[in-house]
Design a protein around this motif. Sequence first.
Motif, PDB file in Angstrom:
ATOM      1  N   GLN A  12      89.942  11.348  -6.900  1.00  0.00           N
ATOM      2  CA  GLN A  12      89.134  12.349  -7.204  1.00  0.00           C
ATOM      3  C   GLN A  12      87.800  11.886  -7.299  1.00  0.00           C
ATOM      4  OE1 GLN A  12      90.187  14.523 -10.784  1.00  0.00           O
ATOM      5  NE2 GLN A  12      88.141  15.667 -10.623  1.00  0.00           N
ATOM      6  N   ALA A  53      86.319  10.556  -3.813  1.00  0.00           N
ATOM      7  CA  ALA A  53      86.157  11.617  -3.044  1.00  0.00           C
ATOM      8  C   ALA A  53      84.656  12.491  -3.532  1.00  0.00           C
ATOM      9  CB  ALA A  53      87.195  12.752  -3.132  1.00  0.00           C
ATOM     10  N   PHE A 104      92.165  18.424  -3.595  1.00  0.00           N
ATOM     11  CA  PHE A 104      90.834  18.725  -4.247  1.00  0.00           C
ATOM     12  C   PHE A 104      90.461  20.022  -4.786  1.00  0.00           C
ATOM     13  CE2 PHE A 104      86.069  18.760  -3.896  1.00  0.00           C
ATOM     14  CZ  PHE A 104      85.733  17.499  -4.492  1.00  0.00           C
ATOM     15  N   TRP A 164      91.764  19.751  -8.127  1.00  0.00           N
ATOM     16  CA  TRP A 164      90.934  18.860  -9.012  1.00  0.00           C
ATOM     17  C   TRP A 164      89.581  19.747  -9.523  1.00  0.00           C
ATOM     18  CZ3 TRP A 164      91.061  14.411  -5.105  1.00  0.00           C
ATOM     19  CH2 TRP A 164      92.064  13.660  -5.364  1.00  0.00           C
ATOM     20  N   THR A 165      89.048  20.372  -8.489  1.00  0.00           N
ATOM     21  CA  THR A 165      87.575  20.889  -8.814  1.00  0.00           C
ATOM     22  C   THR A 165      87.673  22.469  -8.750  1.00  0.00           C
ATOM     23  OG1 THR A 165      86.737  20.950  -6.511  1.00  0.00           O
ATOM     24  CG2 THR A 165      86.890  18.959  -7.904  1.00  0.00           C
ATOM     25  N   PRO A 168      86.623  20.631  -0.428  1.00  0.00           N
ATOM     26  CA  PRO A 168      85.648  19.865  -0.246  1.00  0.00           C
ATOM     27  C   PRO A 168      84.485  20.170   0.168  1.00  0.00           C
ATOM     28  CG  PRO A 168      87.741  18.905   0.294  1.00  0.00           C
ATOM     29  CD  PRO A 168      88.059  20.373   0.140  1.00  0.00           C
TER      30      PRO A 168
END
Length: 299
Positions: A236, A239, A269, A272-273, A277
């Motif tokens: 993470q 990236a 991803f 995670w966020t 991306p």
Amino acid sequence: MKHLDELSTYKRFPNIRYEVYLHGAHTDRVDKGWISYKHVHHTTFEMNLVFNGCQTARIGSEEYNQCPGDLLIVPPMHMHEYQVIHSDTMQYFVVHVQVNDPDFLQLMDEQNSWFYPKEELLNKQITPLLDEFYYLLQQSTSKLAAFSKFFEMMNILEKFFRDAQEEFIPDPNATLAYEIARSIDKMIHPVDFQENTSNWLELISKEKGISRRHCHRIFQQTYNMSPREYLMVLRQQEAMKMLTNTTDSIEQIAHKIGYENIQSFIRQFAKWTGKTPGAFRKKYKETFKDYGRALKYLT
């Protein structure tokens, strides 16, 4: 002199090699609502000093209200993040320290209280030196002068932690976990990346001469996270850095951090966020002030 009298008797002293890498040092003034991303460092500890305002610091499950003069020392492998909740503005100084000394890092992890308000002894010993170190960095002084000041702080830290423990016995399991983490780190480095394998932990275990089960257990007991959880955190962080600091395509970034399937990377991803991306990169470009400052912690 005593040492001259002893010259007639040969005595060999050990070779000494000590590597220190100071990185990610910066100061900033941020506004209410600012938040850093949750992050973790391996072989690296963090010193964080607040100059003005207050920030909320979360280290693992602990939460601290850090105000002017308060010092935080975050040891390696502890997830942490910061947020400005109650102050209109907050100014801080932070430096990250990577050392190749597993015994010192183990001692720090066992005896460190993390949060040292300005009235506590260690704070009174360290903060004046940290202020001087900050001044030296501002003056773009010589590397030797900066390291000299920093080693004064390291000496105080080690003595403080050792005095807090009657007898320090290095834990071989901690050293082994340290080496396992270093092997996992290499899976993330773009230059070293070769091919993602589903049995990566098996390969690391074989490299260390232990079973996969023992490898997993030692790592979990030492760092309170599994090897896979640590790998995911590293992916993470890497990236996010690559999305904001390079022009690599999403597919290139996915492969570099160990994803063979770009769709798997995009889904992960987003977990995670909360953003894909592509959306994360676009948001960073549009709001560099907020995103850029938060990403400075992902060293």
